[in-house]
Design a protein around this motif. Sequence first.
Motif, mmCIF file in Angstrom:
data_model
loop_
_atom_site.group_PDB
_atom_site.id
_atom_site.type_symbol
_atom_site.label_atom_id
_atom_site.label_comp_id
_atom_site.label_asym_id
_atom_site.label_seq_id
_atom_site.Cartn_x
_atom_site.Cartn_y
_atom_site.Cartn_z
ATOM 1 N N ILE A 201 1.238 -1.284 -0.172
ATOM 2 C CA ILE A 201 0.157 0.324 -0.285
ATOM 3 C C ILE A 201 0.423 1.137 -0.269
ATOM 4 O O ILE A 201 0.620 2.323 -0.631
ATOM 5 N N ARG B 167 -9.130 1.682 -4.725
ATOM 6 C CA ARG B 167 -8.591 1.828 -3.617
ATOM 7 C C ARG B 167 -10.276 0.756 -2.426
ATOM 8 O O ARG B 167 -9.885 -0.057 -1.610
ATOM 9 N N GLN C 184 -11.129 -2.188 -3.410
ATOM 10 C CA GLN C 184 -9.484 -3.580 -3.471
ATOM 11 C C GLN C 184 -10.054 -3.664 -1.151
ATOM 12 O O GLN C 184 -9.255 -5.011 -1.669
ATOM 13 N N ALA C 185 -9.830 -3.055 -1.544
ATOM 14 C CA ALA C 185 -9.421 -3.205 0.864
ATOM 15 C C ALA C 185 -10.716 -3.783 1.100
ATOM 16 O O ALA C 185 -10.679 -3.739 2.455
ATOM 17 N N ILE D 161 -8.751 3.407 4.556
ATOM 18 C CA ILE D 161 -8.508 2.073 4.639
ATOM 19 C C ILE D 161 -7.768 1.379 5.820
ATOM 20 O O ILE D 161 -7.953 0.593 6.392
ATOM 21 N N GLU D 162 -6.409 2.044 6.395
ATOM 22 C CA GLU D 162 -5.869 1.847 6.484
ATOM 23 C C GLU D 162 -6.367 0.891 8.358
ATOM 24 O O GLU D 162 -6.200 -0.026 9.725
ATOM 25 N N ARG E 160 -9.288 1.644 9.271
ATOM 26 C CA ARG E 160 -11.038 1.445 9.411
ATOM 27 C C ARG E 160 -11.494 2.607 9.960
ATOM 28 O O ARG E 160 -13.213 2.127 10.615
#
Length: 307
Positions: free
Chosen positions: A5, A29, A32-33, A87-88, A90
């Motif tokens: 990432i 992204r 995908q995540a 994304i990372e 949440r």
Amino acid sequence: MEPNISSIFEQAQDSLITLRDLMRFAVSRFRQADVFFGHGTNNAWDEAAYLLLHTLHLPIDQLEPFIDARLTGHELAECLNIIRRRIEERIPAAYLTHEAWLGEYRFYVDQRAIIPRSHIAELLEEQLSPWVEDPWAINRVLDLCTGSGCLAILAALAFPEARVDAIDVSEDALSIAQRNISDYALETRIHTLKSNAFAAIPNERYDLIISNPPYVNTESMAALPPEYRQEPEIALASGEDGLDFTRIILHEAANHLNPGGLLIVEIGHNREALEAAYPDTPFTWLETAAGGNFVFLLRQKDLPGGR
């Protein structure tokens, strides 16, 4: 081997130019995540549009006029940072931007309180018609489990003559509620109070009690996506069947409603369990945009102990 990432975002910093580029990148992204939506949006496109427009200090409902605008290096870095955090970590979008919307109304929020969302909000926008015949005759309202104070504020706006008590067991939530009340200049009409259910108001009576209480059952709590785990558990969990707090409300509300008063409670997906637990209680289920299974109404006389 797929790039990690960090590599993906480094390449984006060097390659993306316009807001359209960023929108495509963010949607890809998010998909995908496999991020989870449900705190204001329900899909990757709307989530991306909201986060990017907010970050760029643009109107959050006007993507099209700016879609082909070129971004400065600083703007691009800020946008990529909020996409990456979504994304990372949440973190729900509302916690990243510190705002949530119910219709046209904006509320401050952070991780000390549940993110504003309630089917009751749309009912208040209609002044609970037809169940409330004269909105100006509503003098006292209780918002039980007020959280961010959003429903207390909407109730005060819907019923111009009402004084509203906004109750919560969480001091953290009440501090956020007080901030929102001040933002709407309603300090003289809305009173916040720390209380476990009705404990701090043993002798108070109201024309209307509204509540969006904890109602997530044990099985559902165990299956919650990471985004929902960012919210205070006390605002979500309510025992094995999700009805622990609703039972308290049903058993005590009659003693806190004036004759002819109304109780309105949101219970999520627990209608079947509630009706099985209270087969003789004449619940009225109110229609909202999501359907007629999520919010019930009871008159004071129909509650246990009512008359």
